[in-house]
Design an enzyme around this catalytic site. Structure first.
Site: not given
Ligand code: NAD
Ligand code: UDX
Length: 491
Positions: A161, A220, A276
């Protein structure tokens, strides 16, 4: 190709919740179940007060919830009903044992995979949505195959994602690309096509990229490493700007206009945060080290080191400017989320700036429009941070109002770029602060000239902003310390 009628997502977090809400909205013929171990999180998804703040998310959830979008803790049931299962659980950096501080902790992925193998009674497509190291799909596959019930077949896909928090709904509705990796076999390709057909309901074919599994997993990590590297690169230049009189916004504009470089992700600031960037760069570093590519690992690790340096540099600047001591002084932190338009504080630079100032004995007052007080206290008393919880409770106050937050403080520091911070009545804030009143702009969002005219001593990342010669600062202090401040070595 089997038509996907039911999707289950394991993990109702920042990725699982918004992603599945949009899938449900765009695919009315598909039933989408989002399941989680946390009853509290699921209850919140089923309430008016969603567990995460994302612009536009509430509207999408309200449109689909109870129709073809369901949130529950009935994990086994949802696994059984699904044609396709997203694994969207957290993959944090390990804080113990082998690979501590670098390797991702895959225990949640493994437990989700074992759960699927234990309960599934029919063939399933299992999709890695979580960010994982290269070859994780192979481990998931082995767990599934070694534990499967007789006659059941699995296809494991990688579909990372790319949404960013704060713009998740926009990113999901209109992504730059959708990446799907799968086995290069007829069954693998069929599974890839089945998942692609879901996205194809609102995204054009050219933006749906099909690759092999390992390319997808590595892409990713590489994408996040490149993005984080840009932020660290411009932040490194911000230090040079401060030492030379160049202006980092002007430099970013000049280099960003080169088409080959591009404008985005060149905003200098207090450092990157979020769940992330640090985790995924460390994940890449660990992978390189495990592959005996130590020079490559060291190269990417520098992105993290630069980010640490930037956070510390900002906090040190505050201490230096406040006459080298902040003990007993009130400092106001404006913004605690890691970026605007989210309530997420994971790895937020504000946590580290606050920690550093607390260690120097400052009294900290915090205001953030979306982060709950309970969350801020949890972050600051997290044993991993190493602060004494008693000290935190004694020295930190959390305010619901920015003006209250800045009352009688020596300085305020902007740590999150919330739009509302540009609209505040800074003359009113100035009146209520102790003098000299300092403004530290860690996100380069404020009108510095205006603040200087009001009387603030303004300090901003990557810029040399001076106070006016006739600023309301007492002239004695201005003479003695003003000159010192301008001449200081800010690195
Ligand atoms: P999060 O902590 O918000 O959510 C994860 C959820 O999974 C939690 O609610 C937890 O209770 C649940 N969980 C864990 N183990 C489980 C199981 N065995 N069965 C059922 N539920 C379970 O995490 P997130 O921010 O949504 O990130 C999820 C993944 O996506 C990570 O690998 C992260 O790196 C990736 N990712 C995150 C973002 C972001 O912006 N947060 C963007 C891109 C990718
Ligand atoms: C990032 C990636 O952008 C996204 O594609 C991936 O799926 C998850 O990780 P996110 O961490 O949610 O997303 O936010 P992002 O907008 O990337 O910002 C990350 C951090 O960098 C923030 O603290 C932001 O303030 C900082 N940032 C970003 C800067 O300081 N300067 C910039 O120009 C851009």
């Amino acid at each position: 190709m089997k038509e996907i009628k039911t999707i289950t997502c394991i993990g109702a977090g920042y990725v699982g919740g918004p992603t599945c809400s949009v899938i449900a909205q765009k695919c009315p013929g598909v039933n989408v179940h989002v399941v989680d171990l946390s009853q509290e999180r699921i209850d919140a998804w089923n309430s008016d007060s969603l567990p995460i703040y994302e612009p536009g998310l509430k509207e999408v959830v309200e449109e689909t919830r109870g129709k073809n979008l369901f949130f529950s803790t009935k994990i086994d049931e949802a696994i059984n009903e699904a044609d396709l299962i997203f694994i969207s659980v957290n993959t944090p950096t390990k804080n113990f044992g082998l690979g501590k501080g670098r390797a991702p902790d895959l225990k949640y992925i493994e437990s989700a995979a074992r759960n699927i193998a234990n309960v599934a009674r029919e063939n399933k497509i299992v999709v890695e949505k979580s960010t994982v190291p290269v070859k994780a799909a192979e481990s998931i596959s082995r767990i599934l195959k070694c534990n499967r019930k007789a006659g059941i077949r699995y296809q494991v896909l990688s579909n990372p994602e790319f949404l960013a928090e704060g713009t998740a709904i926009k990113d999901l509705l209109n992504p730059d690309r959708i990446l799907i990796g799968g086995e290069q076999t007829p069954e693998g390709k069929e599974a890839v096509d089945a998942l692609a057909s879901i996205y194809a309901q609102w995204i054009d074919d050219e933006r749906i990229i099909k690759t092999n599994t390992w390319s997808s997993e590595l892409s990713k990590l590489a994408a996040n490493a490149f993005l984080a590297q840009r932020v660290s690169s411009i932040n490194s230049i911000s230090a040079v700007c401060e030492a030379t009189g160049a202006d980092v916004d002007e430099v970013a504009k000049a280099i960003g206009l080169d088409n080959r470089i591009g404008k985005k992700f060149l905003k200098a600031g207090v450092g990157f945060g979020g769940s992330c960037f640090q985790k995924d760069v460390l994940n890449l570093v660990y992978l390189c080290e495990a592959l005996n590519l130590s020079e490559v690992g060291a190269y990417w690790h520098q992105v993290i080191s630069m980010n640490e340096y930037q956070k510390k540099r900002f906090a040190s600047l505050i201490v230096k400017c406040l006459f080298n001591t902040v003990t007993g002084k009130k400092i106001s932190i404006l913004g605690f989320a890691f970026k605007k338009d989210t309530g997420d504080t994971r790895e937020s630079p504000a946590i580290y700036v606050t920690k550093y100032l607390l260690e120097e004995g400052a009294k900290i007052s915090i205001y953030d429009p979306k982060v709950k007080a309970k969350q801020i206290m949890m972050d600051l008393t997290d044993p991993q941070l190493g602060l004494d919880p008693e000290k935190v409770h004694k020295l930190v106050t959390i305010e619901k109002d920015p003006y209250e937050c800045c009352q009688k403080s020596h300085a305020f520091a902007v740590c999150t770029e919330w739009n509302e911070f540009q609209e505040l009545d800074y003359a009113r804030i100035y009146q209520s602060m102790l003098k000299p009143a300092f403004a530290f702009d860690g996100r380069l969002i404020l009108d510095h000239d205006k603040l200087v005219r009001i009387g603030f001593q303004v300090e901003a990342i990557g810029k040399c902003v001076h106070s006016l010669p006739d600023s309301p600062m007492e002239s004695g202090i201005n003479d003695i310390f003003g000159k010192q401040l301008l001449a200081r070595n800010r690195s």
